[in-house]
Design a protein around this motif. Structure first.
Motif, PDB file in Angstrom:
ATOM      1  N   LYS A  58      -2.242  47.847  69.745  1.00 50.44           N
ATOM      2  CA  LYS A  58      -0.824  48.212  69.765  1.00 50.44           C
ATOM      3  C   LYS A  58      -0.081  47.557  68.609  1.00 50.44           C
ATOM      4  CE  LYS A  58       0.225  49.098  74.633  1.00 50.44           C
ATOM      5  NZ  LYS A  58       1.084  48.676  75.760  1.00 50.44           N
ATOM      6  N   LEU A  59      -0.359  46.283  68.370  1.00 47.10           N
ATOM      7  CA  LEU A  59       0.289  45.556  67.285  1.00 47.10           C
ATOM      8  C   LEU A  59      -0.020  46.216  65.950  1.00 47.10           C
ATOM      9  CD1 LEU A  59       1.955  43.004  66.530  1.00 47.10           C
ATOM     10  CD2 LEU A  59      -0.226  41.864  66.189  1.00 47.10           C
ATOM     11  N   ASP A  60      -1.286  46.520  65.710  1.00 44.43           N
ATOM     12  CA  ASP A  60      -1.684  47.153  64.452  1.00 44.43           C
ATOM     13  C   ASP A  60      -1.039  48.523  64.275  1.00 44.43           C
ATOM     14  OD1 ASP A  60      -3.245  44.953  63.887  1.00 44.43           O
ATOM     15  OD2 ASP A  60      -5.113  45.884  64.550  1.00 44.43           O
ATOM     16  N   ARG A  61      -0.920  49.281  65.382  1.00 43.63           N
ATOM     17  CA  ARG A  61      -0.317  50.615  65.299  1.00 43.63           C
ATOM     18  C   ARG A  61       1.155  50.525  64.890  1.00 43.63           C
ATOM     19  NH1 ARG A  61       2.445  53.933  68.885  1.00 43.63           N
ATOM     20  NH2 ARG A  61       2.125  52.433  70.554  1.00 43.63           N
ATOM     21  N   TRP A  62       1.896  49.603  65.498  1.00 41.32           N
ATOM     22  CA  TRP A  62       3.305  49.450  65.154  1.00 41.32           C
ATOM     23  C   TRP A  62       3.474  48.973  63.714  1.00 41.32           C
ATOM     24  CZ3 TRP A  62       7.301  51.536  67.399  1.00 41.32           C
ATOM     25  CH2 TRP A  62       7.238  51.872  68.744  1.00 41.32           C
ATOM     26  N   VAL A  63       2.668  48.007  63.309  1.00 41.66           N
ATOM     27  CA  VAL A  63       2.772  47.481  61.947  1.00 41.66           C
ATOM     28  C   VAL A  63       2.396  48.553  60.924  1.00 41.66           C
ATOM     29  CG1 VAL A  63       1.826  45.784  60.335  1.00 41.66           C
ATOM     30  CG2 VAL A  63       2.463  45.084  62.643  1.00 41.66           C
ATOM     31  N   SER A  64       1.396  49.374  61.222  1.00 45.38           N
ATOM     32  CA  SER A  64       0.998  50.436  60.285  1.00 45.38           C
ATOM     33  C   SER A  64       2.090  51.494  60.125  1.00 45.38           C
ATOM     34  CB  SER A  64      -0.308  51.093  60.748  1.00 45.38           C
ATOM     35  OG  SER A  64      -0.092  51.871  61.909  1.00 45.38           O
TER      36      SER A  64
END
Length: 79
Positions: A58-64
Motif C-alpha cells: 500500500k505504501l509503495d502504491r501511494w508513493v508511486s
C-alpha cells in the motif's frame, strides 16, 4: 483529490496519555485526525520496543502515484 496533494502521515488515536497512531494516506488540507483515504498501518510508541506494522505494498502504491511521506513516518518506517 489529486495524488499530488496526498500525504502519508500519522493520525492520533487511543486514550489520553496512551496515544497510538495510524499511518494513513490523507489529503494534505485535512485536519490531523480527519477522514483518511487509506489506512496503511499503525505505530504504538507506548510499548517497549515501539511496535510498527504497515503494508509495504500500500505504501509503495501511494508513493508511486506521487504521495509525499511525512518526516515522522519516514523515521518510523526506517526503524
Amino acid at each position: 483529490f489529486s495524488y499530488m496533494s496526498v500525504r502519508i502521515r500519522l493520525k492520533r488515536v487511543g486514550k489520553k496519555d496512551r496515544a497510538t497512531y495510524r499511518i494513513i494516506a490523507i489529503d494534505k488540507r485535512e485536519k490531523r485526525d480527519g477522514k483518511a483515504l487509506d489506512t496503511i498501518g499503525f505505530y504504538d510508541p507506548t510499548l517497549n520496543p515501539n511496535k510498527v506494522q504497515f503494508d509495504q505494498k500500500k505504501l509503495d502504491r501511494w508513493v508511486s502515484h506521487g504521495a509525499i511521506i511525512s518526516d515522522s513516518v519516514r523515521q518510523i518506517i526506517k526503524a
